[in-house]
Motif scaffolding. Structure first.
Motif, PDB file in Angstrom:
ATOM      1  N   THR A   4      72.427  56.943  -2.985  1.00 60.12           N
ATOM      2  CA  THR A   4      71.764  58.164  -3.300  1.00 60.12           C
ATOM      3  C   THR A   4      70.906  58.742  -2.050  1.00 60.12           C
ATOM      4  O   THR A   4      70.624  59.982  -1.685  1.00 60.12           O
ATOM      5  N   GLU A   5      71.133  58.067  -0.898  1.00 55.12           N
ATOM      6  CA  GLU A   5      70.587  58.344   0.522  1.00 55.12           C
ATOM      7  C   GLU A   5      71.599  59.250   1.104  1.00 55.12           C
ATOM      8  O   GLU A   5      71.503  60.107   2.092  1.00 55.12           O
ATOM      9  N   VAL A   6      73.185  59.070   0.596  1.00 57.71           N
ATOM     10  CA  VAL A   6      74.011  59.957   1.703  1.00 57.71           C
ATOM     11  C   VAL A   6      74.111  61.200   1.104  1.00 57.71           C
ATOM     12  O   VAL A   6      74.213  62.088   2.164  1.00 57.71           O
ATOM     13  N   PRO A   7      73.985  61.716  -0.002  1.00 57.76           N
ATOM     14  CA  PRO A   7      73.879  63.047  -0.346  1.00 57.76           C
ATOM     15  C   PRO A   7      72.544  63.715   0.102  1.00 57.76           C
ATOM     16  O   PRO A   7      72.672  64.933   0.441  1.00 57.76           O
ATOM     17  N   SER A   8      71.457  63.085   0.363  1.00 54.04           N
ATOM     18  CA  SER A   8      70.311  63.703   0.921  1.00 54.04           C
ATOM     19  C   SER A   8      70.502  63.853   2.209  1.00 54.04           C
ATOM     20  O   SER A   8      70.051  64.913   2.864  1.00 54.04           O
ATOM     21  N   MET A   9      71.131  62.764   3.067  1.00 50.94           N
ATOM     22  CA  MET A   9      71.444  63.165   4.287  1.00 50.94           C
ATOM     23  C   MET A   9      72.345  64.243   4.693  1.00 50.94           C
ATOM     24  O   MET A   9      72.049  64.967   5.550  1.00 50.94           O
ATOM     25  N   VAL A  10      73.315  64.368   3.642  1.00 58.34           N
ATOM     26  CA  VAL A  10      74.560  65.514   3.694  1.00 58.34           C
ATOM     27  C   VAL A  10      73.565  66.941   3.582  1.00 58.34           C
ATOM     28  O   VAL A  10      73.458  67.958   4.556  1.00 58.34           O
ATOM     29  N   ARG A  11      72.442  66.906   2.755  1.00 55.64           N
ATOM     30  CA  ARG A  11      72.018  68.032   2.485  1.00 55.64           C
ATOM     31  C   ARG A  11      70.830  68.406   3.888  1.00 55.64           C
ATOM     32  O   ARG A  11      70.832  69.669   3.991  1.00 55.64           O
ATOM     33  N   VAL A  12      70.337  67.500   4.301  1.00 56.70           N
ATOM     34  CA  VAL A  12      69.607  67.724   5.433  1.00 56.70           C
ATOM     35  C   VAL A  12      70.354  68.429   6.601  1.00 56.70           C
ATOM     36  O   VAL A  12      69.954  69.241   7.000  1.00 56.70           O
ATOM     37  N   HIS A  13      71.461  67.773   6.756  1.00 57.14           N
ATOM     38  CA  HIS A  13      72.483  68.328   7.831  1.00 57.14           C
ATOM     39  C   HIS A  13      72.776  69.631   7.564  1.00 57.14           C
ATOM     40  O   HIS A  13      72.827  70.557   8.592  1.00 57.14           O
ATOM     41  N   LEU A  14      73.260  70.028   6.294  1.00 59.15           N
ATOM     42  CA  LEU A  14      73.508  71.312   5.682  1.00 59.15           C
ATOM     43  C   LEU A  14      72.444  72.164   6.105  1.00 59.15           C
ATOM     44  O   LEU A  14      72.634  73.355   6.381  1.00 59.15           O
ATOM     45  N   SER A  15      71.275  71.866   5.605  1.00 62.95           N
ATOM     46  CA  SER A  15      70.057  72.907   5.717  1.00 62.95           C
ATOM     47  C   SER A  15      69.672  72.952   7.236  1.00 62.95           C
ATOM     48  O   SER A  15      69.209  74.368   7.634  1.00 62.95           O
TER      49      SER A  15
END
Length: 140
Positions: A4-15
């Motif tokens: 669950t941490e990997v998609p949240s990290m991807v979302r943060v980098h994307l934002s």
């Protein structure tokens, strides 16, 4: 690391990437809109061929910046859009990319006429001629 941490990290980098792209674009669009507002506000600027072409350059560059930023955001977020809308936006972005050098060439030609033919400049470079030149630019 959990799954669950990997998609949240991807979302943060994307934002962060979207923010770093959109923020300068919005700043430049606001500056361009202020200059366009100043050009449209004064009637003298609407009659002078130099300022008509400058206003057109501002408008086409603002449209180019808006469309390319929009396409970049679509590519980053992988948003699915209708094909015909994608084609229209992409073609309009491609047209505005080619519009700036043509507009600069017409501006240079207008200045050339003003320098080389100063007595005939008022009859050659009128606001009607510049509007026809803008229409030719969009059709080319």
């Amino acid at each position: 690391m959990n799954d669950t941490e990997v998609p949240s990290m991807v979302r943060v980098h994307l934002s962060i990437r979207v923010l770093l792209t959109v923020l300068p674009s919005l700043i430049f669009l606001s500056i361009n809109s202020i200059m366009l507002f100043a050009l449209v506000r004064k009637p003298l600027f609407l009659e002078s061929p130099r300022y008509i072409l400058f206003g057109h350059l501002l408008l086409s560059d603002s449209l180019q910046l808006l469309l390319t930023t929009l396409l970049y955001i679509f590519a980053l977020t992988m948003v699915r859009i209708i094909t015909c809308i994608c084609v229209i936006v992409t073609q309009l972005a491609a047209i505005t990319v080619k519009m700036s050098p043509i507009n600069l060439a017409v501006m240079s030609l207008e200045r050339y006429v003003a320098i080389c033919f100063p007595l005939r400049h008022a009859t050659i470079a009128t606001s009607k001629v510049m509007r026809v030149a803008i229409a030719v630019m969009w059709t080319v």
